[in-house]
Design a protein around this motif. Structure first.
Motif, PDB file in Angstrom:
ATOM      1  N   LYS A   1       0.712  -1.154  -0.068  1.00  0.00           N
ATOM      2  CA  LYS A   1       0.091  -0.008  -0.100  1.00  0.00           C
ATOM      3  C   LYS A   1       0.904   1.313   0.035  1.00  0.00           C
ATOM      4  O   LYS A   1       1.230   1.913   1.005  1.00  0.00           O
TER       5      LYS A   1
ATOM      6  N   THR B   1      -6.841 -10.280  -5.343  1.00  0.00           N
ATOM      7  CA  THR B   1      -6.237  -9.207  -5.126  1.00  0.00           C
ATOM      8  C   THR B   1      -5.931  -9.143  -3.483  1.00  0.00           C
ATOM      9  O   THR B   1      -6.881  -9.366  -2.804  1.00  0.00           O
ATOM     10  N   ASP B   2      -4.729  -8.797  -3.098  1.00  0.00           N
ATOM     11  CA  ASP B   2      -4.626  -8.556  -1.737  1.00  0.00           C
ATOM     12  C   ASP B   2      -3.262  -7.560  -1.471  1.00  0.00           C
ATOM     13  O   ASP B   2      -2.600  -7.308  -2.175  1.00  0.00           O
ATOM     14  N   THR B   3      -3.232  -7.022  -0.227  1.00  0.00           N
ATOM     15  CA  THR B   3      -2.368  -6.084   0.032  1.00  0.00           C
ATOM     16  C   THR B   3      -1.451  -6.384   1.309  1.00  0.00           C
ATOM     17  O   THR B   3      -1.861  -7.209   2.055  1.00  0.00           O
ATOM     18  N   PHE B   4      -0.520  -5.288   1.418  1.00  0.00           N
ATOM     19  CA  PHE B   4       0.308  -5.326   2.824  1.00  0.00           C
ATOM     20  C   PHE B   4       0.853  -4.021   2.875  1.00  0.00           C
ATOM     21  O   PHE B   4       0.699  -3.178   1.912  1.00  0.00           O
ATOM     22  N   LEU B   5       1.386  -3.819   3.951  1.00  0.00           N
ATOM     23  CA  LEU B   5       1.870  -2.522   4.283  1.00  0.00           C
ATOM     24  C   LEU B   5       3.439  -2.593   3.847  1.00  0.00           C
ATOM     25  O   LEU B   5       4.008  -3.697   4.210  1.00  0.00           O
TER      26      LEU B   5
ATOM     27  N   ASP C   1       5.372  -4.072   6.419  1.00  0.00           N
ATOM     28  CA  ASP C   1       5.123  -5.549   6.978  1.00  0.00           C
ATOM     29  C   ASP C   1       6.329  -6.446   6.744  1.00  0.00           C
ATOM     30  O   ASP C   1       7.053  -6.329   5.620  1.00  0.00           O
TER      31      ASP C   1
ATOM     32  N   THR D   1       0.322 -15.100   5.208  1.00  0.00           N
ATOM     33  CA  THR D   1      -1.003 -15.230   5.286  1.00  0.00           C
ATOM     34  C   THR D   1      -1.378 -14.866   3.674  1.00  0.00           C
ATOM     35  O   THR D   1      -2.218 -15.646   3.019  1.00  0.00           O
ATOM     36  N   GLN D   2      -0.940 -13.701   3.166  1.00  0.00           N
ATOM     37  CA  GLN D   2      -1.262 -13.292   2.018  1.00  0.00           C
ATOM     38  C   GLN D   2      -0.665 -14.483   0.874  1.00  0.00           C
ATOM     39  O   GLN D   2      -1.624 -14.787  -0.058  1.00  0.00           O
TER      40      GLN D   2
ATOM     41  N   LYS E   1      -2.881 -17.427   0.715  1.00  0.00           N
ATOM     42  CA  LYS E   1      -4.109 -17.173  -0.088  1.00  0.00           C
ATOM     43  C   LYS E   1      -3.896 -17.276  -1.379  1.00  0.00           C
ATOM     44  O   LYS E   1      -4.461 -17.980  -2.194  1.00  0.00           O
TER      45      LYS E   1
ATOM     46  N   ASN F   1      -4.908 -15.072  11.722  1.00  0.00           N
ATOM     47  CA  ASN F   1      -4.681 -15.757  10.294  1.00  0.00           C
ATOM     48  C   ASN F   1      -5.957 -16.262   9.983  1.00  0.00           C
ATOM     49  O   ASN F   1      -6.056 -16.390   8.470  1.00  0.00           O
TER      50      ASN F   1
ATOM     51  N   ILE G   1      -8.242 -13.494   8.221  1.00  0.00           N
ATOM     52  CA  ILE G   1      -7.753 -13.037   7.139  1.00  0.00           C
ATOM     53  C   ILE G   1      -8.261 -13.837   5.964  1.00  0.00           C
ATOM     54  O   ILE G   1      -8.135 -13.510   4.690  1.00  0.00           O
ATOM     55  N   TRP G   2      -8.670 -15.082   6.457  1.00  0.00           N
ATOM     56  CA  TRP G   2      -9.507 -15.803   5.280  1.00  0.00           C
ATOM     57  C   TRP G   2     -10.331 -15.059   4.533  1.00  0.00           C
ATOM     58  O   TRP G   2     -10.425 -15.151   3.368  1.00  0.00           O
TER      59      TRP G   2
ATOM     60  N   LEU H   1     -11.341 -11.797   5.181  1.00  0.00           N
ATOM     61  CA  LEU H   1     -10.975 -10.223   5.098  1.00  0.00           C
ATOM     62  C   LEU H   1      -9.869 -10.034   4.140  1.00  0.00           C
ATOM     63  O   LEU H   1      -8.919 -10.892   4.326  1.00  0.00           O
ATOM     64  N   PRO H   2      -9.883  -8.757   3.812  1.00  0.00           N
ATOM     65  CA  PRO H   2      -8.508  -8.363   3.172  1.00  0.00           C
ATOM     66  C   PRO H   2      -7.438  -8.324   4.256  1.00  0.00           C
ATOM     67  O   PRO H   2      -7.535  -8.021   5.470  1.00  0.00           O
ATOM     68  N   SER H   3      -6.226  -8.807   3.803  1.00  0.00           N
ATOM     69  CA  SER H   3      -5.109  -8.963   4.737  1.00  0.00           C
ATOM     70  C   SER H   3      -4.793  -7.770   5.709  1.00  0.00           C
ATOM     71  O   SER H   3      -4.182  -7.662   6.608  1.00  0.00           O
ATOM     72  N   GLY H   4      -5.196  -6.297   4.922  1.00  0.00           N
ATOM     73  CA  GLY H   4      -4.667  -5.283   5.579  1.00  0.00           C
ATOM     74  C   GLY H   4      -5.632  -5.060   7.029  1.00  0.00           C
ATOM     75  O   GLY H   4      -5.153  -4.437   7.824  1.00  0.00           O
TER      76      GLY H   4
END
Lengths: 386, 291, 239
Positions: A191, A216-220, A223, A228-229, A232, B252, B255-256, B258-261
């Motif tokens: 992000k 689509t997924d995000t992280f900081l 991070d 986890t991301q 997925k 964890n 997040i399954w 929800l968005p990981s943020g």
């Protein structure tokens, strides 16, 4: 009551102090430049430029080299006698590839050091954090690495010698869909202005081409655990992963991909050229888009000789070019800030070491060319479909 | 995917547990929040980095040495800063503010000495994890799980059955009364810092191996460590470890969908929920009005 | 030989002066009662012996040793035990663990077990509830636990601050019987602060009346019972 009032005032003062990271505008003035630049009065005071880039933190291995690119350009100009008899001085400030730090740095350059123009920043976040204060103070910024699409409309005083990611994102999408033939893709991005910008361009173009973005997924940016991301992603039907990120999180990501046994193709943007990423674990066969830079052996040699480096990290040539263009413009029109800005729009087919430079009406590069690089055994090489 | 998320949750929980257990020991015995606890882990990690990568000292020396240094670090903070403040009968709020000051100072000192760049400790090679029914887990992660399990059992037995453990619980419960039963409360408080900080030292080592080293690493984990301690019950040592696993798993699995943020948000929501509904945590004892 | 001697004691909490020039002596093996209206300083006197109040001047001697400045936690080792008022037990420890806290310095398991049995014999209810949390005990049981713990170290001097507080009359009777037994069977010197004077005066040997931080009367209980000062305290004239 008076005591409470005192506390409130103190609190307000503290709040303003902390909020001072936001830009302050000086009275519009051209004291140190402008009117004093009539040819009749010979001014020998140094010309002050500002430089902004990551000297610490994410991408600092690139930023520190880019700084040396600027230093080389300045040295060449000064050795040749400076500009109209005036030496060029540069104030280097650290943006740390972080908006808050860059904002403080930019403020310092503009309001304290009162520089004539700024070479910078590298990261899009660094540049975007300062566009308002630069515009308000009429200080030209020539970014040498900021590729986020949003910079196109950031202001009249904002230029860049690197193409907007609106090109790069499309190029990547086409590569993944057409060349690699992957019809299902996952997009995982940090992000930040840069990564979010290019991810969005990629997603839009990829869908337009007919591909499916399965996740689509995000992280900081900060991070350091992406398990986890990545889990997925692994669980989705993605055939490839588009992974725009800055360096530190990238290194973590690649390591964890390896640990989790994620084996699909990974594609990234030009930030992957950071030597730290190339040298990282788990990057074998990772591909990334890169702006086409003509191989300029003479520049490479003189740069490596001057800095004792064994390679020329990405954007160093751009930093060099940005500096040179600015200084040549100042040579032509003097240090009036508005005149500098106007003259920059006239730059056409400038032969820089990073390529040919023409600014369009937005201060963007008018053209962009990319190629695909692939990391093999911790070395970057050109991609060839086999 | 379920199994991988479960493993991820357990690993995350283990790391939180390393922080929350040490923190819990210090909190229950001293009754104030020692925010600088995370910095103890950070200092330990950098010490390990300096001695191993910088000086080349082998790990069978640096590992125990790091834990010792961490324990010493915590002990000195108590001796030099907290104890003089306590003697002046300052409130726990002041002590908390002092601990934040220490935390800021230490994190910045580490940044000054070592730079802000992320450091990687290459003691054990990272590679593809071991596959287990479709999920992957690396040897380091297995080691962390086992170590935390041993720690859990050890702390449980220590707290419930050992003499020092009971004395520490006594001091935590009623420091005035403890004095009159011949317990030297100050010495017990020293012990709490030594033991708690040693665990933070262990945390620093394991986190450095599993992730990497950054000046803010310990402090970031304090938020989750603190939440884990609240969830598990601040009065219960083994509870703080259970709370850590609950947090790791909820994060964890949450997040399954929800968005990981939202990961950090989950921690805060859980913290809030417990503070409102069951502030004594899972294992905390609600003494009610009886006492 | 007096077991405990207090000479010219001045003490208080912070700025507040509570005790003024107290002089006091306890004979070995005797039970003394400390009486007086609220705020007279009775609890403060006990706390001074245990050094958890600020002593501004004066001295306290135990077996002729000056213990005025000795930190509280060292006094158990000298043979002084204290049953305070208020939070008298370690709530989150079990009954058995509470008792063990009274003797935590002794590491020999046999000695500890023997002592534990002694206390269980005196207070059978504690044995019954030995695995339960102390906070779950009733008021009377908590009191017994606190006394039991104080006795675990076989003290020479037992200080008690209002042991009958909050107990039903039946329990109070039981309580005082226990206290009497402690003096008679173990020869423990006891100093007890009490409001419930009727019952305690019958079993105690001596009494002190404390009013506004000073001792106004001291005598054998049988004499004190009939004195004027006693009547005033009883009626609450000093309150």
């Amino acid at each position: 009551m008076p005591k409470k009032l005192g506390i409130m005032i103190a609190g307000l003062a503290l709040f303003l102090l902390i909020g001072g990271g936001c830009s302050r505008t000086d009275a519009p003035t051209t004291n140190t430049s402008g009117a004093t630049e009539t040819p009749a009065v010979k001014d020998t005071s140094p010309i002050k430029l500002g430089w902004l880039g990551p000297l610490t933190g994410d991408v600092s291995s690139v930023g520190t080299a880019n700084r040396e690119g600027t230093e080389l350009a300045v040295k060449e100009i000064n050795d040749a006698g400076g500009i109209n008899g005036r030496k060029v001085e540069v104030v280097y400030e650290d943006g740390a590839c972080d908006s808050k730090t860059a904002s403080n740095a930019g403020n310092k350059l503009i309001n304290v050091e009162k520089v004539t123009a700024i070479v910078g920043g590298l990261c899009s976040g660094e540049t975007l954090a300062n566009t308002t204060v630069a515009e308000e103070n009429k200080v030209v910024m020539v970014a040498y690495g900021s590729t986020a699409p949003s910079l196109t409309t950031a202001g009249d005083y904002i230029f860049r010698v690197v193409p907007s990611d609106s090109y790069q994102g499309k190029y990547a999408a086409n590569f993944v869909y057409s060349t690699l033939g992957k019809k299902k893709v996952a997009v995982l991005y940090a992000k930040t202005d840069y990564t979010e910008g290019i991810a969005q361009v990629f997603i839009d173009e990829y869908k337009k081409l007919g591909g499916e973005v399965v996740l689509t997924d995000t992280f900081l940016q900060t991070d350091r655990d992406l398990k986890t991301q990545l889990t997925k992603v692994k669980n989705s039907e993605a055939e490839a992963l588009y992974f725009p990120t800055y360096t530190e999180a990238a290194v973590v990501g690649f390591k964890q991909m390896k640990e989790l046994g994620l084996s699909i193709s990974i594609i990234g943007p030009e930030g992957y050229a950071d030597p730290k990423i190339v040298a990282a674990e788990g990057t074998h066969d990772t591909m990334y888009t890169a702006p086409v830079s003509p191989e300029n052996e003479s520049f490479n040699n003189k740069f490596m000789a001057a800095t004792k480096r064994t390679d020329v990290p990405i954007y160093t040539t751009h930093a060099y070019d940005a500096t040179k263009i600015l200084l040549e413009t100042i040579k032509k029109v003097g240090t009036d800030k508005e005149m500098i800005k106007n003259e920059l729009y006239n730059v056409k087919n400038y032969q820089g070491v990073s390529g040919e430079i023409t600014f369009d009406k937005n201060g963007d590069l008018a053209t962009a060319n990319y190629e695909i690089m692939v990391i093999k055994n911790n070395k970057s090489e050109k991609y060839s479909a086999q | 995917m379920f199994l991988q998320l479960l493993i991820n949750g357990l690993i995350a929980g283990s790391i939180y547990a390393l922080i929350s257990s040490g923190f819990s020991i210090i909190y229950t015995t001293n009754k104030f929040v020692h925010f600088a606890h995370g910095s103890t882990a950070t200092v330990a990690a950098y010490f390990l980095y300096w001695t191993f990568s910088g000086l080349g000292i082998p790990i069978y020396i640096t590992f125990p040495l790091t834990i010792f240094v961490a324990a010493l670090f915590g002990f000195l903070i108590h001796l030099v800063i907290y104890l003089p403040l306590k003697k002046r009968k300052t409130s726990s709020v002041i002590l908390l503010i002092a601990s934040i000051g220490i935390m800021i100072f230490c994190d910045n000192l580490m940044q000054l000495l070592f730079g802000a760049n992320v450091k990687i400790l290459s003691i054990f090679p990272h590679g593809r994890g071991i596959e287990f029914l479709g999920a992957y887990i690396t040897p380091i992660q297995i080691a962390i799980l086992i170590i935390v399990l041993i720690l859990f059992v050890g702390l449980w037995t220590f707290s419930k059955y050992s003499r020092l453990g009971k004395i520490m619980r006594a001091v935590a419960d009623n420091p005035e009364l403890a004095k009159t039963t011949g317990i030297n409360s100050v010495r017990i408080q020293h012990w709490s810092f030594v033991i708690g900080s040693a665990i933070a030292g262990l945390a620093g080592i394991l986190i450095a191996l599993e992730h990497n080293i950054e000046p803010s690493m310990g402090t970031h984990l304090m938020i989750q460590g603190f939440t884990a301690a609240v969830i598990g019950g601040v009065t219960s040592l083994p509870g703080s470890i259970v709370g850590a696993y609950v947090l790791g798993l909820v994060e964890n699995f949450g997040i399954w969908w929800l968005p990981s943020g939202y990961k950090s948000a989950i921690a805060f929501v859980l913290l809030l929920a417990f503070l409102l509904v069951r502030p004594q945590g899972i294992f905390g004892i609600n003494k009610g009005a009886r006492e | 030989m007096p077991l405990l001697e207090i000479k010219n004691l001045h003490a208080g909490y912070g700025e507040l002066k509570v005790l003024t020039d107290i002089n006091f002596e306890l004979e070995k093996g005797k039970m003394s009662v400390l009486m007086g209206p609220n705020g007279a300083g009775k609890s403060t006197l006990l706390k001074s012996i245990f050094n958890i109040t600020k002593i501004t001047s004066g001295n306290i001697y135990f077996e002729h040793e000056n213990i005025t400045k000795l930190p509280a936690y060292k006094l158990i080792g000298k043979g002084i035990s204290y049953v305070p008022q208020g939070k008298i037990n370690f709530g989150i420890l079990s009954v058995r663990d509470n008792l063990l806290m009274g003797i935590h310095r002794i590491k020999d398991a046999n000695t500890v077990e023997k002592k534990l049995e002694e206390i269980y014999t005196q207070f059978p209810i504690l044995k019954e509830k030995q695995k339960e949390y102390a906070f779950s005990l009733s008021g009377g049981q908590q009191q017994m636990l606190a006394i039991g713990r104080a006795l675990m170290s076989s003290p020479k001097l037992l200080l008690m601050d209002e042991p009958s507080l909050g107990l039903s009359p039946k329990l109070v009777k039981e309580m005082f019987q226990h206290i009497k037994n402690i003096r008679d069977n173990f020869g423990t010197t006891i100093l007890v602060v009490e409001h419930n004077l009727k019952s305690i005066m019958d079993i105690a040997d001596e009494g002190y009346i404390l009013v506004q931080g000073g001792v106004i009367a001291h005598d054998l209980c049988c004499n004190l019972k009939k004195s004027d000062a006693m009547k005033k305290v009883f009626v609450g004239e000093f309150d």
